[in-house]
Scaffold this motif. Structure first.
Motif, PDB file in Angstrom:
ATOM      1  N   LYS A 125       6.996  -5.468   3.922  1.00  0.00           N
ATOM      2  CA  LYS A 125       5.980  -5.206   2.894  1.00  0.00           C
ATOM      3  C   LYS A 125       5.124  -3.984   3.257  1.00  0.00           C
ATOM      4  O   LYS A 125       4.872  -3.113   2.419  1.00  0.00           O
ATOM      5  CB  LYS A 125       5.080  -6.435   2.731  1.00  0.00           C
ATOM      6  CG  LYS A 125       3.944  -6.243   1.727  1.00  0.00           C
ATOM      7  CD  LYS A 125       3.024  -7.443   1.670  1.00  0.00           C
ATOM      8  CE  LYS A 125       3.679  -8.583   0.943  1.00  0.00           C
ATOM      9  NZ  LYS A 125       2.696  -9.680   0.652  1.00  0.00           N
ATOM     10  N   LEU A 126       4.693  -3.918   4.517  1.00  0.00           N
ATOM     11  CA  LEU A 126       3.862  -2.789   4.946  1.00  0.00           C
ATOM     12  C   LEU A 126       4.650  -1.482   4.931  1.00  0.00           C
ATOM     13  O   LEU A 126       4.143  -0.442   4.501  1.00  0.00           O
ATOM     14  CB  LEU A 126       3.311  -3.057   6.349  1.00  0.00           C
ATOM     15  CG  LEU A 126       2.165  -4.067   6.428  1.00  0.00           C
ATOM     16  CD1 LEU A 126       1.966  -4.540   7.866  1.00  0.00           C
ATOM     17  CD2 LEU A 126       0.871  -3.468   5.896  1.00  0.00           C
ATOM     18  N   ASN A 127       5.897  -1.536   5.386  1.00  0.00           N
ATOM     19  CA  ASN A 127       6.712  -0.321   5.403  1.00  0.00           C
ATOM     20  C   ASN A 127       6.983   0.195   4.003  1.00  0.00           C
ATOM     21  O   ASN A 127       6.991   1.402   3.764  1.00  0.00           O
ATOM     22  CB  ASN A 127       8.039  -0.578   6.130  1.00  0.00           C
ATOM     23  CG  ASN A 127       7.855  -0.713   7.625  1.00  0.00           C
ATOM     24  OD1 ASN A 127       6.902  -0.169   8.181  1.00  0.00           O
ATOM     25  ND2 ASN A 127       8.738  -1.449   8.286  1.00  0.00           N
ATOM     26  N   GLN A 133       8.323   6.301  -2.282  1.00  0.00           N
ATOM     27  CA  GLN A 133       9.011   5.400  -3.207  1.00  0.00           C
ATOM     28  C   GLN A 133      10.381   5.915  -3.633  1.00  0.00           C
ATOM     29  O   GLN A 133      11.304   5.141  -3.856  1.00  0.00           O
ATOM     30  CB  GLN A 133       8.134   5.179  -4.446  1.00  0.00           C
ATOM     31  CG  GLN A 133       6.885   4.378  -4.155  1.00  0.00           C
ATOM     32  CD  GLN A 133       7.199   3.030  -3.555  1.00  0.00           C
ATOM     33  OE1 GLN A 133       7.932   2.256  -4.133  1.00  0.00           O
ATOM     34  NE2 GLN A 133       6.683   2.761  -2.374  1.00  0.00           N
ATOM     35  N   SER A 134      10.541   7.208  -3.764  1.00  0.00           N
ATOM     36  CA  SER A 134      11.812   7.767  -4.209  1.00  0.00           C
ATOM     37  C   SER A 134      12.936   7.442  -3.228  1.00  0.00           C
ATOM     38  O   SER A 134      14.082   7.244  -3.610  1.00  0.00           O
ATOM     39  CB  SER A 134      11.691   9.282  -4.387  1.00  0.00           C
ATOM     40  OG  SER A 134      11.273   9.873  -3.156  1.00  0.00           O
ATOM     41  N   SER A 141      11.810  -2.683  -4.452  1.00  0.00           N
ATOM     42  CA  SER A 141      11.533  -2.921  -5.868  1.00  0.00           C
ATOM     43  C   SER A 141      10.818  -4.250  -6.116  1.00  0.00           C
ATOM     44  O   SER A 141      10.022  -4.372  -7.050  1.00  0.00           O
ATOM     45  CB  SER A 141      12.840  -2.878  -6.672  1.00  0.00           C
ATOM     46  OG  SER A 141      13.755  -3.853  -6.162  1.00  0.00           O
ATOM     47  N   ASN A 142      11.086  -5.258  -5.305  1.00  0.00           N
ATOM     48  CA  ASN A 142      10.489  -6.580  -5.520  1.00  0.00           C
ATOM     49  C   ASN A 142       9.312  -6.881  -4.595  1.00  0.00           C
ATOM     50  O   ASN A 142       8.851  -8.012  -4.524  1.00  0.00           O
ATOM     51  CB  ASN A 142      11.560  -7.664  -5.332  1.00  0.00           C
ATOM     52  CG  ASN A 142      12.667  -7.564  -6.360  1.00  0.00           C
ATOM     53  OD1 ASN A 142      12.401  -7.242  -7.520  1.00  0.00           O
ATOM     54  ND2 ASN A 142      13.908  -7.826  -5.940  1.00  0.00           N
ATOM     55  N   VAL A 143       8.859  -5.878  -3.882  1.00  0.00           N
ATOM     56  CA  VAL A 143       7.795  -6.079  -2.901  1.00  0.00           C
ATOM     57  C   VAL A 143       6.425  -5.808  -3.534  1.00  0.00           C
ATOM     58  O   VAL A 143       6.230  -4.793  -4.204  1.00  0.00           O
ATOM     59  CB  VAL A 143       7.979  -5.152  -1.676  1.00  0.00           C
ATOM     60  CG1 VAL A 143       6.799  -5.292  -0.717  1.00  0.00           C
ATOM     61  CG2 VAL A 143       9.279  -5.490  -0.966  1.00  0.00           C
ATOM     62  N   VAL A 144       5.498  -6.757  -3.323  1.00  0.00           N
ATOM     63  CA  VAL A 144       4.123  -6.549  -3.790  1.00  0.00           C
ATOM     64  C   VAL A 144       3.443  -5.565  -2.846  1.00  0.00           C
ATOM     65  O   VAL A 144       3.345  -5.804  -1.641  1.00  0.00           O
ATOM     66  CB  VAL A 144       3.348  -7.887  -3.803  1.00  0.00           C
ATOM     67  CG1 VAL A 144       1.905  -7.652  -4.233  1.00  0.00           C
ATOM     68  CG2 VAL A 144       4.031  -8.885  -4.729  1.00  0.00           C
ATOM     69  N   LYS A 145       3.002  -4.468  -3.388  1.00  0.00           N
ATOM     70  CA  LYS A 145       2.468  -3.392  -2.556  1.00  0.00           C
ATOM     71  C   LYS A 145       1.063  -3.721  -2.032  1.00  0.00           C
ATOM     72  O   LYS A 145       0.287  -4.418  -2.677  1.00  0.00           O
ATOM     73  CB  LYS A 145       2.417  -2.080  -3.342  1.00  0.00           C
ATOM     74  CG  LYS A 145       3.775  -1.632  -3.894  1.00  0.00           C
ATOM     75  CD  LYS A 145       4.767  -1.382  -2.778  1.00  0.00           C
ATOM     76  CE  LYS A 145       6.079  -0.810  -3.292  1.00  0.00           C
ATOM     77  NZ  LYS A 145       6.781  -1.691  -4.220  1.00  0.00           N
ATOM     78  N   VAL A 146       0.787  -3.205  -0.843  1.00  0.00           N
ATOM     79  CA  VAL A 146      -0.546  -3.278  -0.245  1.00  0.00           C
ATOM     80  C   VAL A 146      -0.995  -1.843   0.018  1.00  0.00           C
ATOM     81  O   VAL A 146      -0.196  -0.912  -0.074  1.00  0.00           O
ATOM     82  CB  VAL A 146      -0.522  -4.092   1.074  1.00  0.00           C
ATOM     83  CG1 VAL A 146      -0.152  -5.540   0.798  1.00  0.00           C
ATOM     84  CG2 VAL A 146       0.433  -3.481   2.087  1.00  0.00           C
TER      85      VAL A 146
END
Length: 303
Positions: A125-127, A133-134, A141-146
């Protein structure tokens, strides 16, 4: 400890407080009744206003060393302190990763396996939040961003170091103990577990406890780890804590010392003696405190 903690809250007005484990001394052995009694005592000593967040990390005295740790003890601790092993919290754009370092034994036990799985998930998630993003669009794609900020790692055991021989400062380990070699998975994390944490998270700061003495270590030549000394006079004569000002890109730390235990004892004894003299003088109004003390001394010599 209660007075020191309450005074620190009143003076410094922190937004968030972290306790790096070993809230209890006998948590690993406590019966249900003893545990409840200790929890009530803790809640009284470390009470705090609602606007101050208090987060507790688990330590070996709370749930036991790895060979003593059980699901029951971990769940009991988690229920009281809302501690979820391997948890990521974000405050004002700052990522804090809380690690159950007791579970990083590397022997594939149930708790250890679950802990490592959660850590790799948090690492992903952190990485994903830090990478372009590109390049990683499909994987993330399915990771909730922090927030895109390198995390601060919080744990009880320090990362591996051979000894405290290079530690300096008035609250570092005494000279006669500086060259004692640390035992992996007991005094410090194993080399393997330490490298995993560094590789998974690439933290910008690591805060740890356990050793009761202060130490500053630089891992891989760039990642600072601060071992925070004990907050209890039971463990050292000059307890302290760290006051930090942290942003998403930088941090500044300052060490705050509590009074020496013998200083506190001297103040109490002196105040008690003065109070006693004043009380006794009150019952002999025609004798000044000075003459009263002089009479006591003369009487003692005569005896």
């Amino acid at each position: 400890m209660e007075r020191a903690f309450q005074t620190a809250l009143w003076l410094l007005q922190p937004e968030i407080v972290f306790i790096l484990g070993d809230v209890f001394d006998e948590g690993k052995w406590s019966s249900s009744q003893a545990w409840s009694d200790d929890v009530r005592r803790y809640q009284k000593m470390f009470r705090h206003p609602a606007y101050i967040e208090l987060i507790v990390i688990v330590g070996n005295h709370d749930i036991g060393f790895h060979y003593e740790m059980t699901e029951f003890k971990l769940e009991r601790f988690s229920k009281v302190f809302n501690f979820t092993s391997e948890k990521l919290i974000t405050r004002k754009g700052i990522n804090f990763v809380m690690v159950n370092s007791v579970a990083l034994e590397g022997d594939d036990c149930t708790i250890c396996r679950t802990a490592e799985a959660k850590l790799t998930e948090l690492s992903h998630k952190l990485n994903c939040s830090l990478q372009e993003q590109s390049q990683y669009k499909k994987r993330c794609s399915n990771v909730v961003k922090v927030p895109a900020s390198a995390p601060v790692l919080l744990q009880h055991y320090p990362l591996y170091r051979r000894s405290d021989s290079k530690c300096t400062g008035e609250d570092s380990v005494p000279l006669d103990k500086k060259n004692i070699i640390f035992k992996e998975k007991y005094d410090v994390l194993s080399q393997e577990a330490s490298q995993k944490l560094l590789w998974w998270f690439r933290p910008r700061l690591i805060l740890s406890g356990h050793t009761h003495s202060a130490c500053e270590v630089l891992h891989n030549g760039k990642i600072p780890e601060i071992s925070v000394p004990s907050f209890s006079w039971r463990n050292r004569n000059n307890p302290s804590f760290i006051m930090g000002s942290i942003t998403s890109t930088d941090f500044s730390l300052y060490k705050c010392f509590l009074p020496f235990e013998n200083t506190v004892t001297t103040i109490y004894c002196t105040a008690g003696a003065v109070l006693l003299v004043l009380i006794l003088a009150h019952f002999q109004p025609f004798i000044t405190p000075f003459h009263f003390v002089q009479r006591l001394i003369t009487k003692y010599k005569a005896v």
